[in-house]
Design a protein around this motif. Structure first.
Motif, PDB file in Angstrom:
ATOM      1  N   PRO A  84       0.588  -1.186  -0.509  1.00 17.42           N
ATOM      2  CA  PRO A  84      -0.086   0.650  -0.010  1.00 17.42           C
ATOM      3  C   PRO A  84       0.582   0.677   0.044  1.00 17.42           C
ATOM      4  CG  PRO A  84      -0.268  -0.844   2.352  1.00 17.42           C
ATOM      5  CD  PRO A  84       0.842  -1.764   1.189  1.00 17.42           C
ATOM      6  N   LEU A  85       1.704   0.966  -0.906  1.00 20.68           N
ATOM      7  CA  LEU A  85       2.934   2.251  -1.094  1.00 20.68           C
ATOM      8  C   LEU A  85       2.598   2.884  -2.685  1.00 20.68           C
ATOM      9  CD1 LEU A  85       4.519   5.031   0.105  1.00 20.68           C
ATOM     10  CD2 LEU A  85       6.366   3.172  -0.775  1.00 20.68           C
ATOM     11  N   THR A  86       1.905   4.298  -2.802  1.00 19.36           N
ATOM     12  CA  THR A  86       2.006   5.120  -4.009  1.00 19.36           C
ATOM     13  C   THR A  86       3.290   6.497  -4.564  1.00 19.36           C
ATOM     14  OG1 THR A  86      -0.383   4.855  -4.563  1.00 19.36           O
ATOM     15  CG2 THR A  86       0.813   7.025  -5.538  1.00 19.36           C
ATOM     16  N   LEU A  87       4.151   5.946  -5.328  1.00 18.28           N
ATOM     17  CA  LEU A  87       5.055   7.470  -5.746  1.00 18.28           C
ATOM     18  C   LEU A  87       4.810   7.809  -6.432  1.00 18.28           C
ATOM     19  CD1 LEU A  87       8.173   4.174  -5.375  1.00 18.28           C
ATOM     20  CD2 LEU A  87       7.885   5.920  -3.440  1.00 18.28           C
ATOM     21  N   VAL A  88       4.750   9.161  -6.503  1.00 16.14           N
ATOM     22  CA  VAL A  88       4.922   9.828  -7.587  1.00 16.14           C
ATOM     23  C   VAL A  88       6.021  10.571  -7.773  1.00 16.14           C
ATOM     24  CG1 VAL A  88       3.811  12.424  -7.468  1.00 16.14           C
ATOM     25  CG2 VAL A  88       2.415  11.368  -5.732  1.00 16.14           C
ATOM     26  N   LEU A  89       6.073  10.120  -9.663  1.00 17.73           N
ATOM     27  CA  LEU A  89       7.499  10.341  -9.577  1.00 17.73           C
ATOM     28  C   LEU A  89       6.902  11.436 -11.404  1.00 17.73           C
ATOM     29  CD1 LEU A  89       7.909   6.339  -9.937  1.00 17.73           C
ATOM     30  CD2 LEU A  89      10.064   8.534  -9.055  1.00 17.73           C
ATOM     31  N   ARG A  90       7.981  11.491 -12.169  1.00 20.44           N
ATOM     32  CA  ARG A  90       7.644  12.349 -13.477  1.00 20.44           C
ATOM     33  C   ARG A  90       6.760  11.131 -14.042  1.00 20.44           C
ATOM     34  NH1 ARG A  90      13.165  14.052 -15.655  1.00 20.44           N
ATOM     35  NH2 ARG A  90      11.811  15.494 -17.205  1.00 20.44           N
ATOM     36  N   ARG A  91       5.862  11.592 -14.590  1.00 15.18           N
ATOM     37  CA  ARG A  91       5.543  11.440 -16.167  1.00 15.18           C
ATOM     38  C   ARG A  91       5.750  10.800 -17.129  1.00 15.18           C
ATOM     39  NH1 ARG A  91       1.799  12.583 -20.004  1.00 15.18           N
ATOM     40  NH2 ARG A  91       3.394  14.703 -20.229  1.00 15.18           N
ATOM     41  N   GLY A  92       5.563   9.835 -17.381  1.00 15.13           N
ATOM     42  CA  GLY A  92       6.375   9.449 -18.815  1.00 15.13           C
ATOM     43  C   GLY A  92       5.153   9.258 -20.151  1.00 15.13           C
ATOM     44  N   ARG A  93       5.734   9.347 -21.465  1.00 17.00           N
ATOM     45  CA  ARG A  93       4.657   9.690 -22.553  1.00 17.00           C
ATOM     46  C   ARG A  93       3.753   8.962 -22.883  1.00 17.00           C
ATOM     47  NH1 ARG A  93       9.405  11.535 -27.208  1.00 17.00           N
ATOM     48  NH2 ARG A  93      10.424  13.011 -25.882  1.00 17.00           N
ATOM     49  N   ARG A  94       3.960   7.419 -22.224  1.00 21.71           N
ATOM     50  CA  ARG A  94       2.961   6.828 -22.076  1.00 21.71           C
ATOM     51  C   ARG A  94       1.116   7.076 -21.164  1.00 21.71           C
ATOM     52  NH1 ARG A  94       3.319   0.135 -21.372  1.00 21.71           N
ATOM     53  NH2 ARG A  94       1.530  -0.631 -22.412  1.00 21.71           N
ATOM     54  N   VAL A  95       1.752   7.885 -20.150  1.00 21.69           N
ATOM     55  CA  VAL A  95       0.719   8.326 -19.947  1.00 21.69           C
ATOM     56  C   VAL A  95      -0.390   9.330 -19.958  1.00 21.69           C
ATOM     57  CG1 VAL A  95       0.180   9.191 -17.463  1.00 21.69           C
ATOM     58  CG2 VAL A  95       2.579   7.456 -17.641  1.00 21.69           C
ATOM     59  N   PRO A  96      -1.483   9.709 -20.453  1.00 17.42           N
ATOM     60  CA  PRO A  96      -2.326  10.779 -20.809  1.00 17.42           C
ATOM     61  C   PRO A  96      -2.661  11.445 -19.613  1.00 17.42           C
ATOM     62  CG  PRO A  96      -3.756   8.752 -20.442  1.00 17.42           C
ATOM     63  CD  PRO A  96      -2.006   8.048 -20.017  1.00 17.42           C
ATOM     64  N   LEU A  97      -2.294  13.031 -20.312  1.00 20.14           N
ATOM     65  CA  LEU A  97      -2.232  13.654 -19.424  1.00 20.14           C
ATOM     66  C   LEU A  97      -3.984  13.709 -18.522  1.00 20.14           C
ATOM     67  CD1 LEU A  97      -0.846  17.185 -21.726  1.00 20.14           C
ATOM     68  CD2 LEU A  97      -0.503  15.214 -18.781  1.00 20.14           C
ATOM     69  N   GLU A  98      -4.072  12.503 -19.044  1.00 18.77           N
ATOM     70  CA  GLU A  98      -6.178  13.046 -18.371  1.00 18.77           C
ATOM     71  C   GLU A  98      -5.958  12.167 -16.866  1.00 18.77           C
ATOM     72  OE1 GLU A  98      -7.182  13.528 -22.621  1.00 18.77           O
ATOM     73  OE2 GLU A  98      -5.740  12.046 -21.685  1.00 18.77           O
ATOM     74  N   ALA A  99      -5.223  11.390 -16.923  1.00 20.88           N
ATOM     75  CA  ALA A  99      -5.461  10.862 -16.134  1.00 20.88           C
ATOM     76  C   ALA A  99      -4.117  11.427 -14.957  1.00 20.88           C
ATOM     77  CB  ALA A  99      -4.741   8.478 -16.384  1.00 20.88           C
ATOM     78  N   THR A 100      -3.243  11.916 -14.944  1.00 22.87           N
ATOM     79  CA  THR A 100      -2.477  13.186 -14.235  1.00 22.87           C
ATOM     80  C   THR A 100      -3.198  13.985 -13.793  1.00 22.87           C
ATOM     81  OG1 THR A 100      -1.662  14.112 -15.707  1.00 22.87           O
ATOM     82  CG2 THR A 100      -1.274  11.597 -15.290  1.00 22.87           C
ATOM     83  N   GLY A 101      -4.375  14.755 -13.902  1.00 17.86           N
ATOM     84  CA  GLY A 101      -5.344  15.613 -13.594  1.00 17.86           C
ATOM     85  C   GLY A 101      -4.765  16.971 -14.841  1.00 17.86           C
TER      86      GLY A 101
END
Length: 324
Positions: free
Chosen positions: A87-104
């Motif tokens: 139960p650990l979530t890491l916030v890291l720099r977004r890769g190109r595969r991740v759409p901006l819709e998923a990251t707000g």
């Protein structure tokens, strides 16, 4: 019991752009293909979630991090090695595969590896990332059973995998790992003390932060009843007064008052174990709603270990409600 055929069908739903509710060790998630902008947008619509509120991308293992993020600092790698799956979530720099819709719309992405056999089987069968917030309406109490999901979201979900009750019961800890010194953005299933023991230095815990993350809305995890937080020694007296004034009062009775008789509509005895309290917290809130309570009186536990996560959830539940 979830069968292999159920997993295969759910993976097919994800590939087709559909939504799958699935169990994790924390709460049930409402999942979509993390690389499909249209599917991710549907998650926001079904939940009634503001589009600026990021989602967590669930992956099958740390070896897949490179598919979703740009770089992983040493501290983040250390935490992933120690606490994933978990139960650990890491916030890291977004890769190109991740759409901006998923990251707000942010250039960061929240990522984790869940510790539940059904979730891991789904991720393995799907062979991709699953963007998933909790499987409930935005701002309300998170679901810890499949029945909670069905009762709240109904036919809006294409597939529900029933993996039984969640063993942790509160959401993951979110850590901002974009820099050399991580910080806790949301307390959760991995305690601050455990994180500090691995890293070897103290961590700041932010009630708000420059990075938008799940669970930071002013009101979150909230039942229909209004939650009122008071000191432990005042819970019984204030609850009984509200009951006398005509309210239907629910009470979270602290362990120190376990033998007390309380004149209230519904009384829930809070477990002395923080593990048990966390596991049952959302179920308790749902029960008091079902009993018709309009006020819930509770006190905050000591803010250490899982008590910090429980206190965080109760404070959010007692906060101002989201505007309609």
């Amino acid at each position: 019991m979830v069968r292999a055929n159920d997993i295969a069908k759910a993976a097919g739903v994800l590939r087709a752009g559909g939504l799958v509710a699935f169990p994790t060790e924390t709460v049930y998630g409402l999942g979509a293909n993390a690389a499909d902008s249209a599917a991710v947008a549907r998650v926001f619509k079904v939940k009634g979630r503001p589009p600026s509120h990021p989602l967590i991308v669930h992956i099958g293992g740390a070896e897949h991090l490179g598919d979703w993020v740009q770089d992983v600092p040493a501290a983040a790698r250390l935490l992933a090695e120690r606490f994933w799956p978990g139960p650990l979530t890491l916030v890291l720099r977004r890769g190109r595969r991740v759409p901006l819709e998923a990251t707000g719309g942010l250039q960061t992405v929240a990522v984790r590896v869940p510790d539940h056999p059904v979730a891991l089987a789904l991720l393995a069968a799907f062979r991709g990332g699953v963007a998933a917030p909790s499987a409930n309406r935005f701002g309300s109490v998170s679901p810890t059973t499949a029945n909670h999901v069905r009762a709240e979201l109904g036919d809006a979900v294409d597939s529900v995998l029933d993996g039984g009750p969640c063993k942790v019961g509160v959401e993951s800890t979110i850590v901002d790992a974009t820099g050399e010194i991580p910080s806790v953005l949301r307390p959760g299933g991995v305690t601050r003390e455990d994180l500090e023991a691995v890293l070897g230095y103290p961590l700041a815990v932010h009630s708000t932060s420059r990075v938008r993350v799940p669970g930071q809305h002013p009101s979150h995890y909230a039942p229909r009843a209004r939650v009122v937080l008071v000191e432990p020694e005042k819970v019984v007296a204030e609850a009984e007064l509200a009951q006398e004034l005509g309210h239907q009062v629910g009470v979270f009775l602290p362990p120190s008052f376990a033998n007390a008789t309380v004149k209230a509509h519904t009384v829930v005895a809070v477990p002395g174990s923080m593990d048990a309290y966390a596991r049952g917290l959302y179920g308790f809130l749902r029960e008091l709603d079902q009993q018709g309570c309009d006020l819930i009186y509770a006190s905050l536990p000591v803010e250490e270990g899982l008590g910090l996560a429980i206190a965080n959830r109760l404070c959010r539940a007692a906060g101002p409600r989201p505007s309609a």
